[in-house]
Every structure is written in C-alpha cells, then in structure tokens.
Write a protein that holds these residues in place. Structure first.
Motif, mmCIF file in Angstrom:
data_model
loop_
_atom_site.group_PDB
_atom_site.id
_atom_site.type_symbol
_atom_site.label_atom_id
_atom_site.label_comp_id
_atom_site.label_asym_id
_atom_site.label_seq_id
_atom_site.Cartn_x
_atom_site.Cartn_y
_atom_site.Cartn_z
ATOM 1 N N GLN A 165 1.015 -1.280 0.087
ATOM 2 C CA GLN A 165 0.166 0.124 0.305
ATOM 3 C C GLN A 165 1.254 1.051 0.580
ATOM 4 O OE1 GLN A 165 -2.165 1.280 3.446
ATOM 5 N NE2 GLN A 165 -4.317 0.408 2.850
ATOM 6 N N ILE A 166 0.422 2.230 -0.683
ATOM 7 C CA ILE A 166 1.023 3.410 -0.740
ATOM 8 C C ILE A 166 0.968 4.337 0.386
ATOM 9 C CG2 ILE A 166 1.397 5.743 -1.944
ATOM 10 C CD1 ILE A 166 1.340 4.448 -4.407
ATOM 11 N N LYS A 167 1.371 4.924 0.875
ATOM 12 C CA LYS A 167 1.001 5.761 2.790
ATOM 13 C C LYS A 167 2.378 6.696 2.603
ATOM 14 C CE LYS A 167 -0.339 5.062 7.427
ATOM 15 N NZ LYS A 167 -0.827 4.071 8.104
ATOM 16 N N GLY A 168 1.972 7.838 2.798
ATOM 17 C CA GLY A 168 2.878 8.687 3.114
ATOM 18 C C GLY A 168 4.146 8.970 2.207
ATOM 19 N N GLY A 169 3.880 8.759 0.526
ATOM 20 C CA GLY A 169 4.711 8.715 0.233
ATOM 21 C C GLY A 169 5.708 7.500 -0.195
ATOM 22 N N GLU A 170 5.582 6.206 0.983
ATOM 23 C CA GLU A 170 6.506 5.147 0.585
ATOM 24 C C GLU A 170 5.644 3.975 0.582
ATOM 25 O OE1 GLU A 170 10.206 6.237 4.345
ATOM 26 O OE2 GLU A 170 8.076 5.794 4.640
ATOM 27 N N ILE A 171 5.650 3.421 0.270
ATOM 28 C CA ILE A 171 5.333 1.722 -0.293
ATOM 29 C C ILE A 171 5.448 1.004 1.030
ATOM 30 C CG2 ILE A 171 5.243 -0.328 -1.598
ATOM 31 C CD1 ILE A 171 6.365 1.299 -3.220
ATOM 32 N N VAL A 172 4.611 0.098 1.525
ATOM 33 C CA VAL A 172 4.506 -0.738 2.776
ATOM 34 C C VAL A 172 3.900 -1.900 2.911
ATOM 35 C CG1 VAL A 172 4.214 1.240 4.624
ATOM 36 C CG2 VAL A 172 2.061 0.514 4.011
ATOM 37 N N LYS A 173 4.220 -2.245 3.574
ATOM 38 C CA LYS A 173 3.392 -4.312 3.794
ATOM 39 C C LYS A 173 2.951 -4.398 4.961
ATOM 40 C CE LYS A 173 5.756 -7.625 2.040
ATOM 41 N NZ LYS A 173 7.354 -8.444 2.115
ATOM 42 N N VAL A 174 1.248 -4.718 4.175
ATOM 43 C CA VAL A 174 0.352 -4.532 6.121
ATOM 44 C C VAL A 174 -0.591 -5.714 5.872
ATOM 45 C CG1 VAL A 174 -2.228 -3.467 6.437
ATOM 46 C CG2 VAL A 174 -0.436 -2.506 4.535
ATOM 47 N N ASP A 175 -0.224 -6.876 6.791
ATOM 48 C CA ASP A 175 -0.451 -7.996 7.494
ATOM 49 C C ASP A 175 -2.432 -7.397 7.367
ATOM 50 O OD1 ASP A 175 -1.681 -10.287 8.654
ATOM 51 O OD2 ASP A 175 0.215 -10.879 9.472
ATOM 52 N N ALA A 176 -2.960 -8.442 6.207
ATOM 53 C CA ALA A 176 -4.331 -8.344 5.967
ATOM 54 C C ALA A 176 -5.246 -8.545 7.751
ATOM 55 C CB ALA A 176 -5.023 -8.611 4.711
ATOM 56 N N ARG A 177 -4.436 -9.336 7.813
ATOM 57 C CA ARG A 177 -4.678 -10.023 9.224
ATOM 58 C C ARG A 177 -5.503 -9.043 10.230
ATOM 59 N NH1 ARG A 177 -1.395 -15.323 7.933
ATOM 60 N NH2 ARG A 177 0.402 -13.495 7.756
ATOM 61 N N ASP A 178 -4.357 -8.095 10.528
ATOM 62 C CA ASP A 178 -3.894 -6.918 11.134
ATOM 63 C C ASP A 178 -3.252 -5.946 10.798
ATOM 64 O OD1 ASP A 178 -3.410 -5.793 13.395
ATOM 65 O OD2 ASP A 178 -2.272 -7.708 14.883
ATOM 66 N N ASP A 179 -4.292 -4.952 10.248
ATOM 67 C CA ASP A 179 -4.180 -3.814 9.741
ATOM 68 C C ASP A 179 -2.889 -3.435 10.452
ATOM 69 O OD1 ASP A 179 -6.110 -3.058 10.976
ATOM 70 O OD2 ASP A 179 -6.822 -2.101 9.255
ATOM 71 N N SER A 180 -3.007 -3.598 12.240
ATOM 72 C CA SER A 180 -1.602 -2.389 13.086
ATOM 73 C C SER A 180 -0.866 -3.053 12.358
ATOM 74 C CB SER A 180 -2.167 -2.775 14.378
ATOM 75 O OG SER A 180 -2.334 -3.858 14.433
ATOM 76 N N LYS A 181 -0.332 -4.485 11.946
ATOM 77 C CA LYS A 181 0.814 -4.641 11.297
ATOM 78 C C LYS A 181 1.407 -4.019 10.110
ATOM 79 C CE LYS A 181 0.771 -8.558 14.163
ATOM 80 N NZ LYS A 181 0.286 -10.443 14.336
ATOM 81 N N GLN A 182 2.071 -2.645 9.521
ATOM 82 C CA GLN A 182 2.264 -2.608 9.122
ATOM 83 C C GLN A 182 4.213 -2.449 8.448
ATOM 84 O OE1 GLN A 182 0.923 1.222 7.927
ATOM 85 N NE2 GLN A 182 -2.092 0.260 8.349
ATOM 86 N N THR A 183 4.623 -3.097 7.772
ATOM 87 C CA THR A 183 5.965 -2.778 7.644
ATOM 88 C C THR A 183 6.754 -1.948 6.647
ATOM 89 O OG1 THR A 183 6.664 -5.099 8.228
ATOM 90 C CG2 THR A 183 8.675 -4.378 7.304
ATOM 91 N N PRO A 184 7.335 -1.134 6.966
ATOM 92 C CA PRO A 184 7.732 0.078 5.709
ATOM 93 C C PRO A 184 8.840 -0.798 4.880
ATOM 94 C CG PRO A 184 8.526 1.036 7.575
ATOM 95 C CD PRO A 184 7.801 -0.289 7.842
ATOM 96 N N TRP A 185 8.586 -0.833 3.398
ATOM 97 C CA TRP A 185 9.219 -1.845 2.394
ATOM 98 C C TRP A 185 10.004 -0.643 1.543
ATOM 99 C CZ3 TRP A 185 7.704 -3.457 -3.155
ATOM 100 C CH2 TRP A 185 8.318 -4.292 -4.072
ATOM 101 N N ILE A 186 9.853 0.547 0.529
ATOM 102 C CA ILE A 186 10.246 1.118 0.250
ATOM 103 C C ILE A 186 9.256 2.309 0.885
ATOM 104 C CG2 ILE A 186 10.233 1.533 -2.354
ATOM 105 C CD1 ILE A 186 11.122 -1.338 -1.766
#
Length: 727
Positions: free
Chosen positions: A41-62
């Motif tokens: 997902q694009i978020k704040g000008g970056e691409i993060v990886k979101v756990d669909a089962r728990d969207d609080s778990k978001q890991t910066p990817w790019i």
C-alpha cells in the motif's frame, strides 16, 4: 470520468459525488502478496507491507530514502507494480492525462536487493512513457513512448526500439480516442510468458477525420484543437495485431480474417503457450463475437468460439470489472471462462480450446462481475443480486457447476464489492447503502468473518432515509426508483418533484449505494428546502434484470427509454403529495440527452429541465458507442433510428423552462451538439436559457470558480422555475 466524467461507464454515479473526485483515477487493484495474506500500500509517500489479518502490522518496504535520487527530492508514487518474483518494483510518477486518465508519465525501477533506483527511458521525452511493465522473467521492462514500443534491459539499461513507424495517426501499443473511450482499451501490448516476444495492437487512424475544437481563451488569436473522432456512420480505425521479437525487433502480423476496418479487436492476450495468442473480435455492428487462437510462429489464426445476437454483444470487459487485461484460463490452459447472455441472462461458461462450452451458473439472474477463480479449491467467486437489481452481493460456485452459495451476510442489505486475495481465503470488502457511508474491511472467506479494518455497521441513526420503490407503467413495465422526501414531510401537502435521469445503456442511477438521493449540483439541501428528489431506472440501463431488459432499447434510444421515464413519471404524479405543476428533470451527458427528449416529447409532464453536455444529434456521437446500440447508419434506413431518437428532432415541441449547459472544449460530446440544438430552438422561436463554459471539457470542471458557478447556476434556475416547498 476520473471519477469518469464522460458520457458512459459509471458517469451517472459520478454525478452523485463531489467534483473533488475528478482528478483521481480508477483505484489501483490491491497488490497482494502471492500467499494472499498481505498486501502492499502507498502510505505517506512510501510503500508499506500490510498484514491483511491485522492492519496494525505495517512494515515499511520502499521508504522515501530509497526513493531519493542522488541530490534530489524523493520521487512521488502515483502507482506501482511488482515483478513476478516480487524482487523489483516499478514506480509511475510525474503523470499527465491522455483523454480521461493520467496514463503518460515517468517510470522508475527500484530493486530492494541491491538498493538501486533507476529511471527508465532516459533520452525519451519527459512524461512520455506509457504502460511500462516487467517481462515475466523480471529482466526487462517494455513501454510505449510517442506511439512506439521500447524494451529496456535492466542489467545495463540499454534501450531497444521495437517499432519505428509510430505517429499520431499510426499508433503502436496503445489506442485512439474511440477505442479508449468505448472499449476501455489503453494498454495495448502484452509480454509472452517466456519473455521473448511482445504482441501489440497497431491502430491506423489516418483516415479518421478530426473534430476541430476552437480554443478562444488561451491566446490572443483563437486556434483549433484537433481530436480524431469517428462519428456514427464513419468507418472505424483499422486495427491489427503484431508480434515483435524483443531481441531482433523482427515483426510479424497475425492473419485475422475479415476486413480490419469493419471489425474491432477488443481483447488480446497470450495463452499459457508462449507461441499462442488469444483474441476477441467483434464485427462493426457488435452483433457477432469471435474468439481466435493465433500461432505467432506463422501468423495463422483459427476460430474456437463464436456467438451472435439480434441486438449487441457486450465485450469481455463488461463482465470482468471493466479490466481489459487478462484471460481466465483453467486446467493448465486447456479451458477458459467466458460470459454470455445467450440464454437471456449473463452467465459464466467454460470453453475448451476445441470450442466445447459448458454452462456453470444457471437460472434467471445475472452475474455482474468475476472476482476470483480459485482453481486449487475449485471455486469461482462472483457478484450478483438475483432478487434486487439495485444491490450487489458476493457468491461462489464450483467450477464444475452446481448450486451457487451466497457469502455476503443477509443482515447487510446494500451494495458490496470485493477484491478477493489469491487463494480465496481473504478479501477486501467494501460496503455502502443509501443511508450508510462507505466502509471497508478485510474478511475471511467463505465464512465472511471480519478480520481487520472497519466493522461493518448500518447507520442506525440515519434520518429521512432515501426510499426505494417500484412503479408499474401503463405499458406494464415495472421500474425501480429511489426517492428522497423533504425534511419534515407532510403527506397532506403537495411538493415539487425533481427527476434525475441518465437513461442510456452505460450506467444505472437507481442503486442502493451511499449518495442515492443526493444532488451534488444543488447548492444547499434539497430535502430541507422542500423538494422531492426521484430517479427511475428505465429499460436499457445495465441493471441485472436480464438481457431482454437491457436490450429493449436497441435501435430505440431516445424513444423506448424516454417513454419508460415519462410513463413512470405519470404514475408518480398520481401520488397525492406530488405537485404536478412543479415537475423538473435534469441530467448530464446521456442524462442531458434524456432530459431534452423528455422536455420535448412529453412537455405536458415536465415543466422545467436542466440539460448538461447532451447529445442533441445522435449522428454526431462516436461510432463505437452509437452503432452498438442503434445500428450502423450507412443509408437512409440505417440513419432513421438515429434521427428518430435525437432531441433536435423534437425541439419544436418545447413548452416549459429549459436551461442548457455545455463546455466548448468538450472532446467527448462536442459543442456542435449545443449549436445544432440552438438552431432548432431559434428556428421555432422557442425561448430558453443557455450557458456555455469556454474551453471546458465534458466535466465542466476546469478553471477557477467553475464548479461553484455551475452549482449556483443550477440551483438558482431550479429554484426560480420550480420553486421549492410545500403547498
């Protein structure tokens, strides 16, 4: 419409939404991980990886740091895609509009493994790259620039030009105005599965005449803006399929039978075999569909499926969520899914490469979209609404056939959409109804249990809800409708009624979605001011009510759909709380055409009309759209339905109050329609009001103050000529 502000598609729905949506584009489909448990997902000008089962778990990817070229600011992300192996990301930015969408821009490749950020297409014009995509093996990227196709090797960023004959009229790898507008064709090339070849469309628009729009505002002297535009009755562009070797640039044309001008190639993909393509061809009248398989080694093709219809056949995108890319293969490429209305309803079949067809969904209902083919578990996920054409729900059925299974909970009446993850265990679920704002969540499937995101809740506090009803006309036709009553409604009093209409085969207006009953062009609150606001769904609208319903308007747009609206209104005027002396109608684009026809053909019903960007003369609109529904007007007999259904034919009958609005820079419904209408009204001394917005397009949104001015103009005219309030 971006939200699509044009005559077709979901324009009617766009009119219920604010103009602030105009600059957006169709939402990018969710970038799921291959296991379907996470998404990017694009978020704040970056691409993060979101756990669909728990969207609080978001890991910066790019991160922005990774997206910062040496000595420059971070590049913005407009959209992105991943290589098949997930090891590279392709980022699109600095985009520019090409007609409806911002499909032209710059592209960058970032590799997380070696932390490199490289801009593609160096040496080519800025913001000129279109539809860049990775080769299946991830070693190259192909793209279009200025109507030619290029391939770039990611190992050394060397660029090879694969086609050299592209011009503004000879178009490689993308499309002309009409193909884009009417078939959703934009991305016009496909990689072979082995990354060795690219198959592409070539469109020859050299014989298409230009419509010359006149720009009188952007310089001291006016100048013309040419738009290649084939009107009804004019030949379409020639289309053919080429296959080019990415190493040698050697090109081969596929031998597709039939006159390349008098047929359309609406869809094309590689099969699972890298030596084969599959394509759909429609005849010019769009009454015959053929599916070909082509051998790219020798250019030969063979028909494996065909069907005909007395009216028209909708192209593949109409049942694939409007997505023109992809083919639904099964059984390792031995079969594919297809959707047809041959039995009177839109149903899913599977077809073998030998042409054997097996019906999967059955019954008196339409499927409305295919969401996922989960071959591993043996299911197809699709949307439908068998008992209520204003709503939408998720179903699944076994690929082998059988009884469909509804997955959407029964306690969530309204409109549902889904992006089902690979594997079919999770889905992005979005919901709204007429009184509940849009909500979205991740659900597990098939039990439809909430996993993360919003918890779907109906708005229990909603007041003065939009009401849905049915009305039967004197012709025995039952129409769906919605109605928003005035605040503090008193059934013993009489109120003015305002009808909102679209009326053509490209969009529904009566859907149980948030926004039904709202008028974004009204500067204020219609209900609070004392208006009844109503929309009716006539035959011909793309409602899931069977092919006979949708195709009842064949060769009679401007007649059958208009009579349905008028006869429905007549029944409504019998309601004791409706003031038959205060009846208004309005619409935009196809809805503007309907408004004019209603005012001219049924002046005893409609006292006030506001028509925006209307097609006054059906012979001026583009051939793909108009000929699909009205036939090919190659002689007087063929032209007759167009003339009979055109508002200018009836302009002499105007009795009520008419406000007509059009942008002079409209490249879709040309301003010529306004002037033809004006001439007819002047000829018969019919008084009306007119507002031309200089150099505005079909959305009438460009320029400071335009949207506010339009809303105030609309509202002032309505209040003056159809006064609000109870009597």
């Amino acid at each position: 419409m971006n939200i699509k502000f044009y005559r077709k598609g979901w324009f009617a729905l766009a009119l219920l939404l604010p103009f602030s949506w105009q600059t957006s584009v169709k939402a990018q489909s969710t970038n799921w991980t291959k296991d379907g448990s996470q998404y990017y997902q694009i978020k704040g000008g970056e691409i993060v990886k979101v756990d669909a089962r728990d969207d609080s778990k978001q890991t910066p990817w790019i991160t922005k740091e990774m997206l910062t070229p040496a000595g420059k600011s971070p590049i913005a992300i407009r959209r992105f895609s991943l290589s098949d192996d997930g090891q590279k990301v392709l980022i699109n930015n600095n985009t520019k509009k090409v007609w409806r969408y911002d499909t032209r821009g710059d592209y960058w490749v970032y590799s997380p493994q070696n932390k490199s950020l490289v801009q593609l297409g160096k040496g080519l014009p800025v913001s000129s790259l279109m539809f860049a995509k990775f080769s299946p093996d991830g070693s190259k990227v192909a793209y279009v620039s200025e109507h030619n196709i290029y391939v770039e090797n990611l190992a050394d960023n060397s660029i090879k030009q694969l086609t050299t004959d592209g011009t503004k009229k000879l178009i490689n790898g993308t499309f002309d105005w009409a193909y884009e507008e009417e078939f959703d064709c934009r991305d016009g090339f496909r990689w072979s599965p082995d990354s060795r070849n690219i198959a592409y469309w070539q469109i020859d628009a050299s014989k298409i005449k230009n419509y010359l729009m006149l720009n009188t505002t952007d310089s001291t002297y006016s100048f013309t803006v040419p738009v290649e535009y084939p009107v009804a009755g004019e030949d379409p562009s020639m289309a053919r399929i080429g296959v080019v070797d990415v190493t040698t640039a050697a090109n081969k044309w596929m031998a597709v039978p039939g006159d390349a001008v008098q047929h359309y190639i609406t869809r094309m993909e590689f099969s699972k075999n890298p030596n084969e393509i599959i394509l759909e061809q429609l005849n010019r009248a769009q009454t015959e569909s053929k599916v070909f398989i082509g051998n790219i080694s020798n250019g030969t093709t063979r028909v494996i499926h065909q069907e005909t219809d007395k009216a028209w056949i909708d192209g593949k995108s109409r049942w694939n969520d409007g997505n023109p890319v992809g083919w639904e293969w099964l059984n390792k490429g031995k079969e594919f899914l297809w959707v047809s209305e041959k039995d009177g309803w839109r149903h899913i079949s599977k077809i073998t490469r030998e042409g054997k067809e097996t019906l999967i969904t059955k019954g008196n209902y339409d499927i409305t979209g295919i969401k996922l083919i989960d071959e591993a578990s043996g299911y197809i996920y699709y949307t439908a609404s068998p008992t209520n054409a204003t709503q939408s729900y998720l179903y699944r059925i076994k690929i082998s056939g059988g009884k469909e299974e509804r997955l959407t909970p029964a306690n969530q009446p309204g409109s549902h959409d889904y992006e089902v993850a690979p594997g079919g265990k999770l889905a992005m679920h979005s919901f709204s109804n007429a009184y509940t704002r849009p909500q979205s969540e991740v659900v597990s499937l098939p039990n439809h249990q909430h996993i993360s995101g919003d918890t779907i809740k109906l708005d229990a506090t909603a007041q003065n809800k939009t009401e849905f009803f049915k009305v039967k006309t004197v012709d025995g036709v039952e129409l769906d409708g919605w109605m928003k009553k005035p605040t503090n409604f008193d059934p013993n009093k009489k109120y003015p009624v305002v009808f909102y209409v679209y009326g053509e085969p490209a969009a529904q207006t009566v859907t149980d979605t948030y926004g039904a009953g709202r008028n974004f062009l009204y500067a204020g609150d219609m209900a609070a001011d004392g208006y009844i606001y109503i929309s009716l769904e006539n035959r011909g609208a793309p409602a899931p009510k069977g092919a006979a319903w949708r195709k009842a308007v064949y060769k009679s747009i401007g007649i059958t759909n208009i009579r349905d609206q008028a006869m429905g209104a007549k029944e409504i005027l019998k309601w004791p709380f409706v003031d038959s002396a205060r009846v208004a109608v309005w619409g935009w684009s196809g809805g503007g055409s309907s408004t004019l026809n209603l005012m001219f053909q049924y002046p005893e019903i409609y006292k006030t009309g506001i028509a925006i960007a209307a097609v006054g003369d059906q012979l001026t609109y583009d051939n793909i759209y108009q000929e699909r529904y009205m036939g090919v007007p190659i002689n007087d007999e063929g032209r007759a339905p167009f003339i009979k259904g055109s508002p200018i034919t009836y302009a002499k009958n105007l009795k009520g109050n008419l406000l007509y609005i059009h942008g002079t820079g409209d490249d879709n419904v040309h301003y010529k329609n306004a002037e033809e209408l004006i001439n007819e009204l002047v000829k018969y001394n019919k008084q009306f009001q007119m507002m031309a917005y200089p150099n505005r397009t079909h959305s009438i949104s460009e320029g400071p103050g335009t949207s506010t001015h339009l809303r105030n103009l609309f509202t002032k005219y309505l209040r003056e000529h159809c006064p609000p309030g109870a009597k």
